[in-house]
Design a protein around this motif. Sequence first.
Motif, mmCIF file in Angstrom:
data_model
loop_
_atom_site.group_PDB
_atom_site.id
_atom_site.type_symbol
_atom_site.label_atom_id
_atom_site.label_comp_id
_atom_site.label_asym_id
_atom_site.label_seq_id
_atom_site.Cartn_x
_atom_site.Cartn_y
_atom_site.Cartn_z
ATOM 1 N N PRO A 69 -6.868 9.429 -9.901
ATOM 2 C CA PRO A 69 -6.049 10.290 -10.836
ATOM 3 C C PRO A 69 -5.073 11.500 -10.443
ATOM 4 O O PRO A 69 -4.063 11.426 -11.249
ATOM 5 C CB PRO A 69 -6.703 10.058 -12.206
ATOM 6 N N ALA A 70 -5.368 11.950 -9.414
ATOM 7 C CA ALA A 70 -4.526 13.166 -9.330
ATOM 8 C C ALA A 70 -4.153 13.261 -7.882
ATOM 9 O O ALA A 70 -2.877 13.891 -8.155
ATOM 10 C CB ALA A 70 -5.788 14.265 -9.291
ATOM 11 N N ALA A 71 -4.188 11.724 -7.855
ATOM 12 C CA ALA A 71 -3.375 11.442 -7.189
ATOM 13 C C ALA A 71 -1.805 11.080 -7.518
ATOM 14 O O ALA A 71 -1.274 10.764 -7.744
ATOM 15 C CB ALA A 71 -3.933 10.654 -5.768
ATOM 16 N N ARG A 72 -1.238 11.369 -5.914
ATOM 17 C CA ARG A 72 0.292 10.877 -6.148
ATOM 18 C C ARG A 72 0.188 9.098 -5.874
ATOM 19 O O ARG A 72 0.584 9.175 -5.050
ATOM 20 C CB ARG A 72 1.390 11.686 -5.744
ATOM 21 N N ALA A 73 0.403 8.785 -7.071
ATOM 22 C CA ALA A 73 0.336 6.697 -6.546
ATOM 23 C C ALA A 73 2.184 6.484 -6.990
ATOM 24 O O ALA A 73 1.608 6.425 -9.130
ATOM 25 C CB ALA A 73 -0.448 5.943 -6.836
ATOM 26 N N SER A 74 2.791 6.330 -6.816
ATOM 27 C CA SER A 74 4.172 5.423 -7.950
ATOM 28 C C SER A 74 4.685 4.547 -6.729
ATOM 29 O O SER A 74 4.287 3.614 -5.989
ATOM 30 C CB SER A 74 5.231 6.831 -7.422
ATOM 31 N N ALA A 75 5.380 3.750 -7.782
ATOM 32 C CA ALA A 75 5.719 2.426 -6.637
ATOM 33 C C ALA A 75 6.795 3.043 -6.250
ATOM 34 O O ALA A 75 6.946 1.999 -5.482
ATOM 35 C CB ALA A 75 6.554 1.849 -8.571
ATOM 36 N N GLY B 154 0.593 -1.551 0.176
ATOM 37 C CA GLY B 154 0.285 0.051 -0.150
ATOM 38 C C GLY B 154 0.991 1.481 0.135
ATOM 39 O O GLY B 154 2.139 1.038 0.298
ATOM 40 N N LEU B 155 -0.221 2.377 0.226
ATOM 41 C CA LEU B 155 0.626 3.723 0.311
ATOM 42 C C LEU B 155 0.166 4.686 1.131
ATOM 43 O O LEU B 155 -1.237 4.085 1.418
ATOM 44 C CB LEU B 155 0.796 3.893 -1.348
ATOM 45 N N LYS B 156 0.564 5.236 1.529
ATOM 46 C CA LYS B 156 0.019 6.174 2.633
ATOM 47 C C LYS B 156 -0.960 7.358 2.250
ATOM 48 O O LYS B 156 -0.599 7.954 1.297
ATOM 49 C CB LYS B 156 1.227 7.031 3.458
ATOM 50 N N ILE B 157 -1.676 7.433 2.817
ATOM 51 C CA ILE B 157 -2.815 8.424 2.438
ATOM 52 C C ILE B 157 -2.530 9.324 2.761
ATOM 53 O O ILE B 157 -2.852 9.570 3.756
ATOM 54 C CB ILE B 157 -4.637 7.636 2.750
ATOM 55 N N ASP B 158 -2.073 11.114 1.467
ATOM 56 C CA ASP B 158 -2.064 11.542 1.970
ATOM 57 C C ASP B 158 -2.911 13.202 1.601
ATOM 58 O O ASP B 158 -3.761 12.198 1.435
ATOM 59 C CB ASP B 158 -0.419 12.631 1.092
ATOM 60 N N SER B 159 -2.846 14.547 1.512
ATOM 61 C CA SER B 159 -4.143 15.059 1.275
ATOM 62 C C SER B 159 -4.175 15.001 -0.080
ATOM 63 O O SER B 159 -5.488 15.289 -0.496
ATOM 64 C CB SER B 159 -3.381 16.388 1.475
ATOM 65 N N LYS B 160 -3.555 15.219 -0.840
ATOM 66 C CA LYS B 160 -3.917 14.511 -2.342
ATOM 67 C C LYS B 160 -4.752 13.186 -2.649
ATOM 68 O O LYS B 160 -5.169 13.062 -3.200
ATOM 69 C CB LYS B 160 -2.629 14.504 -3.621
ATOM 70 N N MET B 161 -4.043 12.151 -1.869
ATOM 71 C CA MET B 161 -5.477 10.732 -2.168
ATOM 72 C C MET B 161 -6.556 10.992 -1.236
ATOM 73 O O MET B 161 -7.374 10.646 -2.152
ATOM 74 C CB MET B 161 -3.750 9.607 -1.374
ATOM 75 N N ARG B 162 -6.440 11.737 -0.539
ATOM 76 C CA ARG B 162 -7.605 11.857 0.544
ATOM 77 C C ARG B 162 -8.851 12.785 -0.184
ATOM 78 O O ARG B 162 -9.336 12.421 -0.324
ATOM 79 C CB ARG B 162 -7.233 12.572 1.757
ATOM 80 N N GLU B 163 -8.107 13.160 -1.081
ATOM 81 C CA GLU B 163 -8.956 14.247 -2.305
ATOM 82 C C GLU B 163 -9.332 13.639 -3.337
ATOM 83 O O GLU B 163 -11.019 13.583 -3.618
ATOM 84 C CB GLU B 163 -7.908 16.077 -2.529
ATOM 85 N N GLY B 164 -8.448 12.883 -3.781
ATOM 86 C CA GLY B 164 -8.974 11.924 -4.894
ATOM 87 C C GLY B 164 -10.168 10.779 -4.689
ATOM 88 O O GLY B 164 -10.825 10.774 -5.052
ATOM 89 N N LEU B 165 -9.696 10.176 -3.390
ATOM 90 C CA LEU B 165 -10.751 8.941 -3.234
ATOM 91 C C LEU B 165 -11.841 9.505 -2.447
ATOM 92 O O LEU B 165 -12.833 9.233 -2.680
ATOM 93 C CB LEU B 165 -10.014 8.360 -1.135
ATOM 94 N N GLY B 166 -11.756 10.911 -1.832
ATOM 95 C CA GLY B 166 -13.366 11.956 -1.436
ATOM 96 C C GLY B 166 -14.027 12.272 -2.866
ATOM 97 O O GLY B 166 -15.310 12.150 -2.683
ATOM 98 N N SER B 167 -13.402 11.846 -3.605
ATOM 99 C CA SER B 167 -14.594 13.126 -5.287
ATOM 100 C C SER B 167 -14.913 12.003 -5.915
ATOM 101 O O SER B 167 -14.593 11.463 -7.051
ATOM 102 C CB SER B 167 -13.447 13.898 -5.834
ATOM 103 N N THR B 168 -14.144 10.145 -6.018
ATOM 104 C CA THR B 168 -13.910 9.179 -7.062
ATOM 105 C C THR B 168 -15.724 8.751 -6.845
ATOM 106 O O THR B 168 -16.947 9.310 -5.883
ATOM 107 C CB THR B 168 -13.845 7.798 -5.821
ATOM 108 N N THR B 169 -16.184 8.790 -8.028
ATOM 109 C CA THR B 169 -17.338 8.495 -8.357
ATOM 110 C C THR B 169 -17.980 7.014 -7.688
ATOM 111 O O THR B 169 -17.172 6.235 -7.248
ATOM 112 C CB THR B 169 -16.941 8.794 -10.430
ATOM 113 N N PRO B 170 -19.364 6.894 -7.766
ATOM 114 C CA PRO B 170 -19.962 6.074 -7.144
ATOM 115 C C PRO B 170 -19.606 4.680 -7.582
ATOM 116 O O PRO B 170 -19.306 4.002 -6.991
ATOM 117 C CB PRO B 170 -21.485 6.701 -6.981
#
Length: 119
Positions: free
Chosen positions: A82-88, A12-28
């Motif tokens: 897609p806007a979150a910073r998800a890198s290997a 996994g990846l740590k949920i940072d503010s950018k990831m939290r924002e991306g997860l919060g705006s995920t489509t149903p």
Amino acid sequence: MRLLPSQKLFFGLKIDSKMREGLGSTTPGNRHYFDDPNSPYLRVLPNGDEQWIGKLVEGGLAPGEVEDIQRNVLSILNRIAPAARASAAAMRIFSVDESPAILNSPGYTPRGSNDYGDS
């Protein structure tokens, strides 16, 4: 020391503010990828005061499976946030304690609260 082949692993990846924002705006239609606590795709788990998103897998993996799981996690995250910073390079692998005590640890947010925040 001893090996625990039945111990599950979390990629996994740590949920940072950018990831939290991306997860919060995920489509149903994409929320099923991480909102279900028994999801075969991704799960949100606590690690101390932090929250992490990733995939839970059985232990005893072959080395080639590690890259496949890594690509799978990143692919799903890029689809749902897609806007979150998800890198290997940011991905980590943890062994998982499945005891109920982990659910009461600091930083745990119950499912359905829609708070995927970091500390």
